[in-house]
Each structure stands twice: as structure tokens, then as C-alpha cells.
Design an enzyme around this catalytic site. Structure first.
Site, PDB file in Angstrom:
ATOM      1  CB  CYS A   1      56.857  26.202  77.911  1.00  0.00           C
ATOM      2  SG  CYS A   1      55.862  27.149  76.746  1.00  0.00           S
ATOM      3  NE  ARG A   2      55.521  22.911  82.091  1.00  0.00           N
ATOM      4  CZ  ARG A   2      54.635  22.024  82.499  1.00  0.00           C
ATOM      5  NH1 ARG A   2      54.370  21.911  83.797  1.00  0.00           N
ATOM      6  NH2 ARG A   2      54.018  21.243  81.641  1.00  0.00           N
ATOM      7  CB  SER A   3      61.167  19.927  79.373  1.00  0.00           C
ATOM      8  OG  SER A   3      60.535  19.824  78.124  1.00  0.00           O
TER       9      SER A   3
ATOM     10  CB  CYS B   1      57.316  19.948  80.435  1.00  0.00           C
ATOM     11  SG  CYS B   1      57.731  20.574  78.786  1.00  0.00           S
TER      12      CYS B   1
ATOM     13  CG  ASP C   1      52.543  24.774  80.916  1.00  0.00           C
ATOM     14  OD1 ASP C   1      53.249  25.596  80.295  1.00  0.00           O
ATOM     15  OD2 ASP C   1      52.095  23.732  80.409  1.00  0.00           O
TER      16      ASP C   1
ATOM     17  CG  ASN D   1      60.369  18.751  74.441  1.00  0.00           C
ATOM     18  OD1 ASN D   1      60.879  18.121  73.526  1.00  0.00           O
ATOM     19  ND2 ASN D   1      61.109  19.338  75.339  1.00  0.00           N
TER      20      ASN D   1
HETATM   21  P1  4NP Z   1      55.123  22.861  78.298  1.00  0.00           P
HETATM   22  O1  4NP Z   1      53.886  23.839  77.999  1.00  0.00           O
HETATM   23  O2  4NP Z   1      54.537  21.551  78.765  1.00  0.00           O
HETATM   24  O3  4NP Z   1      55.883  23.560  79.387  1.00  0.00           O
HETATM   25  O4  4NP Z   1      55.888  22.745  77.002  1.00  0.00           O
HETATM   26  C1  4NP Z   1      52.864  23.561  77.106  1.00  0.00           C
HETATM   27  C2  4NP Z   1      52.984  23.916  75.790  1.00  0.00           C
HETATM   28  C3  4NP Z   1      51.955  23.688  74.910  1.00  0.00           C
HETATM   29  C4  4NP Z   1      50.785  23.107  75.363  1.00  0.00           C
HETATM   30  C5  4NP Z   1      50.643  22.740  76.683  1.00  0.00           C
HETATM   31  C6  4NP Z   1      51.696  22.964  77.554  1.00  0.00           C
HETATM   32  N1  4NP Z   1      49.699  22.911  74.462  1.00  0.00           N
HETATM   33  O5  4NP Z   1      48.573  22.640  74.934  1.00  0.00           O
HETATM   34  O6  4NP Z   1      49.887  23.010  73.253  1.00  0.00           O
END
Ligand code: 4NP
Length: 148
Positions: free
Chosen positions: A14-16, A9, A120, A12
Site C-alpha cells: 500500500c504505502r511504500s 512500509c 495505513d 509493501n
Molecule cells: P502497507 O499496508 O504496510 O502500507 O503495505 C499493509 C498491507 C498489508 C498488511 C498490513 C499493512 N497486512 O497485514 O497484510
């Protein structure tokens, strides 16, 4: 057998990691990892609210740590599973020349779910909704990889 699977994702956190945690619980015979297209959270554990929602369903994500996707992932894994189309584009940007490792959207493995990406929850705050979708996609992916 393509049992080495890396989930990717953006952050790294949340989703993945949630996808990895759900998939490894459902299919312990898989060899899994996860990574982010960004380096924003390298070394961090999964996001607290994501860990809490996952723990509520019996998935322990606490051992996972964020890292950034690299060209080596194309040889270390048989399949790269992305959460959205932007992830796919950024993964493809580091594909080694001549490498043919498939990069697929996680939602492709659950067409009946009617989603074309994994939203997300860092932005939507719908951690349980995303876990519902991740569980559905994980079941479909495991079926595709392990039964034939
Ligand atoms: P992920 O979510 O891609 O599912 O891990 C996110 C976590 C943090 C951020 C963006 C997306 N961020 O902007 O810090």
C-alpha cells in the site's frame, strides 16, 4: 547527490509502492525502489484498491512487486524513507554495523502537513487521503534531494 531512495512500509503493498509510484512520476531522475519490513506479501503486486486510487491520479503501480527490506538496502540506497516509527525501528534492527545511511520518516519532508506518520490505508481504507499526504511528502522530499 543522494538519488537512490528506497521507500519502506510494513506490507509493501500500500504505502511504500504508492510513495515510490508518486515520487518516480514527479522526479523521474531518481532511482527508486520500495520494500516491506514484513515478508507477508513478497512477490505480490500492490493492493488492488491502492492501485486503483493511484491510477485515478495517473500513477501506474502495476509493475511493482513486494519484497522484504534487507541489510543490503543500507548500501544499495543513499536514503531509506519510512512511513511510520515502527517501520524505522524494524529497519534499524537490520542496519549493518558501521553503516550510516540515513533512515527518515517520509512526513519529515512535509512538516506543514502536520502528520507524524503516513496512516495505513489497508486499515483506514482512506486511499485518497493517504495519496494526498504522499503527494505532499514526495514534493518535499524531491525538493530536499534535488534542489540546493
Ligand atoms: P502497507 O499496508 O504496510 O502500507 O503495505 C499493509 C498491507 C498489508 C498488511 C498490513 C499493512 N497486512 O497485514 O497484510
Amino acid at each position: 547527490m543522494s538519488d537512490r531512495i528506497v521507500f519502506v512500509c510494513l506490507g509493501n503493498i500500500c504505502r511504500s509502492p504508492a510513495a515510490e509510484g508518486v515520487f518516480r512520476a514527479m522526479f523521474p531522475q531518481a532511482r527508486t525502489d520500495s520494500a516491506g519490513t514484513s515478508d507477508w506479501h513478497v512477490g505480490e503486486a500492490p493492493y488492488g484498491p491502492m492501485q486503483s486510487a493511484a491510477r485515478g491520479r495517473g500513477y501506474d503501480l502495476s509493475d511493482l512487486r513486494a519484497r522484504q527490506v534487507t541489510a543490503d538496502d543500507f548500501t544499495a540506497f543513499d536514503l531509506i524513507v519510512a512511513m511510520d516509527a515502527q517501520n524505522v525501528a524494524r529497519i534499524e534492527a537490520v542496519r549493518p554495523q558501521g553503516n550510516e545511511t540515513p533512515v527518515r520518516l517520509f512526513t519529515d519532508f512535509a512538516p506543514h502537513a502536520g502528520a507524524d506518520h503516513v496512516p495505513d490505508p489497508y486499515y483506514t481504507r482512506d486511499f485518497d487521503g493517504v495519496l494526498d499526504l504522499i503527494e505532499t511528502c514526495a514534493a518535499g522530499l524531491g525538493k530536499a534531494v534535488f534542489s540546493s
